[in-house]
Design an enzyme around this catalytic site. Structure first.
Site: not given
Lengths: 298, 612
Positions: B11-12, B14, B89, B144, B146, B451-452, B519
């Site tokens: 649940g969220s 708090d 939990d 919760n 309530m 490279k080339s 690459s």
């Protein structure tokens, strides 16, 4: 009830076999307590009919109870599994003692540092331990395969997600894991399993009359000549037993009449205090276990 | 006694999850005297009052206590006279959703908490969606706080009704709802006198009577975990039965190779068994020699598992670095680890609304429906049928981090309809005809590193010596094969994948292939390496410092990148990951291209000699 223990046993065997199959050089940390004895029993079952394909390692602080060392010698004599013993010789040279230097220094040098030395010396990439998640709050947060960096540190915020039983066992060079096959067991499960399987444990778990002194709210065993009573302390004979075993000056006994497995389980079922309350090393500070673990303590 | 129940609380943040769980443990008698003393001390220290903060029983990490939140799953164990429980939990914060999914993967039931004042929140929907995705079919909705809404039955009903609608949409079969006040324990372990309008069971009663695991898979499956060679005469296949039942004499098949055999023995340390069922850890001996190893599945011969190398599946992405389609990851399914890549993200799911959205990548905690391609056929099951052979994790090849959880939906048919066509002339024959050892010389390095230039010199010399070669230049390929690709991370992954596949075909043809592509990512170079046989792939790191490349700037690209005219430029606003162990490391600064070409030629010559 049988089903519950069967489930736990099968899960632990699965975890041990993952270790056999996944690591180059695994080892089982063997501390001679009841959890270690259960782990050794499961290790034999997991590899049956082959011998356990890894050695045991006892990190000896030289402050263990004599009965523990006697059990170690019996296990080694049986010969189906290699028993390695490592002592931090540097700590010995410095004369490190729990009686002089206190629990924190002794534990760090003779256990945590010693363990790291041993893991580095042999190059172990996986170390199996008997820790359970019900022991302590930071343990409850730890994975079954608990990842350590090359400095043996645990970072609780960077743990690998552990889904189903698909354990990720891959490591980079220098990294290692601690593996906890008894994660889902409780203290009571361990005792019921010991009874069911007829597993040998150190006699100190059973109540007997022993020479003890009252210290820091618990009973300390006058184990050997190194024991010196503090002013006002008096050695007396009490019927006591241990719920947990470590270094004798740091491990408190409880007064008890439970001298059989049935009586121990019965006592446990009625007990209103937790297992580690007799461990002085846990009481140094809030979160001390978490800090020790981050530094490489098992 | 009922079977053990594994459940999670979610649940969220708090909403009071940790408090509810702490209270539940307290009411179940699972909090011991010294733990209660510590709780009293900690509660007083943090809040300075007499009431107990039950959340402190489970939030065990320093950072959690400091921030008053749950970061990682806490596992707790307790039992009543009726059943054993394992409870996870789970954290409520969105950033720790992966930890919540971890908990859900181990659970059969979820307790979802809602704050009565706030009603259903985004996290309620997110967690319920992930529970459903993970195969949880029973939810207890605990409304919760309530006491803060005057114990009002209408407020309660106004939360429960939309939740039932949501759960039905998600395919959660069983919903129990109840009103609680976690710190005071109303309807947790005992009925609440303050809400007489609620006459249903307490939370503890609901948990005690909940269904445990759904019926295990019917057909026999055993993923081989470890081959036990106790002595020269003993060969046993150790593993845990993940579905069905097996008896001595049963005909089984070793998958994916489909070798048939009968079960000769079922070995355990407590003696041989006549039969073994779901969940048992055993060792099987077969009646004939088969070639089985870790990762294979021993299955019922009458009902073997499906075998495929492409799946449709849900993925929960769990890493800070995003999922890039076509990047090669390791996939762990059952006890098998294979190479895998996501070929397409069909859509991602808005976990709050379950809407399907278009996506090119998945970020941390996002869920997507994807096609996954693996490099060999594997036995599997639908996740809905078998969590062990239907749930997998993806592992990053570089960091070894677990980056995703996957739930297989079904095999993609096209994989089984395309067969590898056998050809009579093979690589070895083609190589022999050319009189050379085929190689892939893979040049990597920053733009402008040289490279080339070096590769061109190397190829000229090789051709002069009579070798059959081809040069694949990244820039040139972008005019044709890769004309559709840009320079985002996703496009670079696909660019390198295509070049690697073409190079592999050319090596198969017997050629010495020179590849020049920046690459920039190690993962893709590792993928390229995986396309070649041992010794065929030579990674050549042209190591020229960025400052030097920028000074040369042969194509004027660095100038444009610095001016902000080109985005995603390697070395400027896009990373370059240098090779850790290249076959050849060319330290290019202050040296001429001819010297560097000599080093490459020496390496090629050495490999050619060894081939003879």
């Amino acid at each position: 009830m049988t089903q519950h223990l069967d489930l736990l046993e099968a899960e632990s065997i699965y975890i041990l076999r993952e270790v056999f199959a996944s690591f180059q050089k695994p080892v089982m940390l063997y501390s001679l307590g009841k959890d270690s004895q259960v782990l050794l029993h499961l290790l034999r079952k997991a590899s049956f009919p082959a011998r356990p394909p890894l050695p045991l390692l006892h990190v000896d602080t030289l402050w263990k109870f004599r009965e523990m060392i006697a059990l170690r010698e019996r296990v080694a004599a049986r010969g189906d599994v290699e028993v390695l013993v490592h002592v931090n010789e540097e700590g010995v040279r410095q004369g490190i003692s729990p009686l002089v230097h206190g629990a924190a220094v002794h534990t760090d040098i003779m256990k945590t540092q010693a363990l790291k030395q041993a893991l580095d010396k042999y190059g172990f990439d996986a170390a199996i331990g008997g820790a359970r998640r019900d022991e302590e709050k930071s343990r409850a947060k730890e994975r079954v395969f608990s990842f350590r960096n090359a400095q043996h540190r645990w970072d609780p915020k960077r743990q690998r997600p552990e889904l189903w039983q698909a354990y990720n066992t891959r490591l980079s060079p220098g990294e290692s894991v601690r593996v906890f096959p008894l994660s889902n067991w409780t203290e009571l499960d361990v005792w019921r399993y010991i009874r069911r399987e007829g597993i040998e444990v150190v006699p100190l778990y059973f109540a007997a009359e022993r020479p003890v002194v009252a210290r820091d709210g618990t009973w300390i065993l006058a184990e050997d000549a190194r024991f010196v009573p503090r002013p006002g302390e008096r050695v007396e004979r009490r019927r006591v037993r241990f719920r947990t075993l470590g270094c004798w000056p740091l491990t408190g006994a409880i007064e008890s009449q439970a001298d059989t497995l049935d009586k121990i389980i019965d006592e446990m079922e009625r007990s209103r205090s937790s297992e580690r309350q007799g461990r002085l090393i846990d009481h140094n500070a809030t979160n001390s276990m978490e800090r020790k673990k981050q530094e490489g303590y098992f | 006694m009922a079977a053990r129940l594994r459940f999670i609380t979610c649940g969220s943040v708090d909403d009071g999850k940790s408090t509810l769980l702490g209270r539940l443990l307290y009411d179940a008698g699972a909090v011991l005297e010294d733990q209660l003393d510590a709780l009293r001390r900690d509660s007083r220290r943090l809040h300075g009052e007499e009431s107990l903060d039950f959340a402190l029983l489970t939030d065990g990490l320093e950072a959690e206590r400091e921030q008053g939140i749950t970061i990682d799953v806490a596992w707790r164990y307790f039992h009543t006279m009726r059943r054993h429980f394992i409870v996870a939990d789970c954290p409520g914060h969105e950033q720790y959703t992966r930890n919540m999914a971890t908990g859900a993967s181990q659970a059969e039931l979820a307790v979802v908490l809602v704050d009565a004042r706030k009603g259903l929140l985004a996290q309620t929907r997110r967690h319920s969606y992930i529970c459903a995705l993970m195969g949880i079919r029973q939810v207890i909705l605990a409304v919760n706080k309530m006491d803060l809404v005057g114990f009002d039955a209408d407020v309660y009903a106004s939360i429960v009704e939309p939740y039932r609608a949501l759960a039905a949409r998600l395919g959660i079969e069983t919903i129990h709802a109840l009103p609680v006040v976690a710190p005071d324990g109303d309807n947790v372990g005992a009925h609440s006198a303050r809400m007489p309008w609620y006459t249903g069971p307490t939370l503890l009663e609901l948990l005690e009577s909940a269904e445990a695991e759904p019926a295990p898979p019917r057909a026999f499956r055993l993923p081989v975990q470890w081959v036990n060679r106790a002595d020269a005469d003993f060969r046993g296949y150790a593993g845990t039965v993940s579905g069905g039942r097996v008896a001595v004499g049963d005909e089984v098949v070793v998958q994916p190779a489909m070798q048939r055999a009968r079960v000769a023995r079922i070995v355990t340390a407590d003696g041989d068994l006549a039969a073994a069922a779901h969940g048992q850890a055993v060792t099987l001996c077969l009646d004939r020699e088969v070639d089985a190893s870790r990762g294979d599945v021993i299955a019922s011969a009458a009902e073997p598992a499906p075998v495929a190398d492409q799946f449709g599946c849900h993925l929960i992405w769990m890493d800070e670095a995003p999922l890039l389609p076509n990047r090669s990851y390791l996939l762990r399914l059952g006890t098998r680890t294979v190479n895998a890549r996501v070929t397409a993200i069909k859509h991602k799911v808005d976990v709050n609304t379950q809407a399907e959205l278009a996506a090119r990548r998945l970020e941390l905690n996002e869920v997507g429906y994807c096609n996954v391609d693996i490099d060999q056929p594997v036995p599997f099951e639908r996740y809905a049928d078998n969590r062990t052979l239907g749930g997998f994790v993806l592992i990053d090849r570089q960091s070894n981090a677990t980056v995703a959880a996957g739930m297989i939906d079904f095999a993609l048919r096209r994989a089984s309809n395309i067969h590898w066509q056998h050809t009579d002339v093979d690589k070895a024959m083609r190589a022999l005809a050319k009189g050379q050892q085929p190689l892939c010389l893979w040049f990597t390095g920053l733009s402008g590193a040289g490279k080339s230039t070096i590769a061109n010199l190397v190829e000229r010399r090789l051709a002069a010596q009579g070798f059959h070669t081809y040069l694949l230049d990244g820039d040139n390929l972008r005019h044709g094969l890769n004309v559709d690709l840009g320079f985002t991370a996703e496009a670079r992954v696909e660019n390198v994948r295509r070049v690697a596949e073409v190079a592999a075909l050319m090596v198969d043809a017997g050629l010495i292939v020179l590849v020049c592509v920046i690459s920039p990512f190690r993962s893709e170079r590792e993928f390229a390496r995986s396309r070649f046989a041992e010794g065929e792939f030579v990674e050549i790191f042209v190591d020229t410092p960025l400052a030097e490349c920028e000074r040369r700037d042969p194509k004027g690209l660095y100038r444009k990148a610095r001016a902000g005219e080109i985005r995603n430029f390697t070395g400027i606003d896009s990373p370059y990951e240098p090779p850790l162990q290249p076959e050849l490391h060319l330290h290019a600064e202050g040296r001429r291209a001819e010297q560097l070409a000599e080093e490459v030629l020496a390496k090629v010559a050495a490999l050619q000699t060894r081939a003879d």
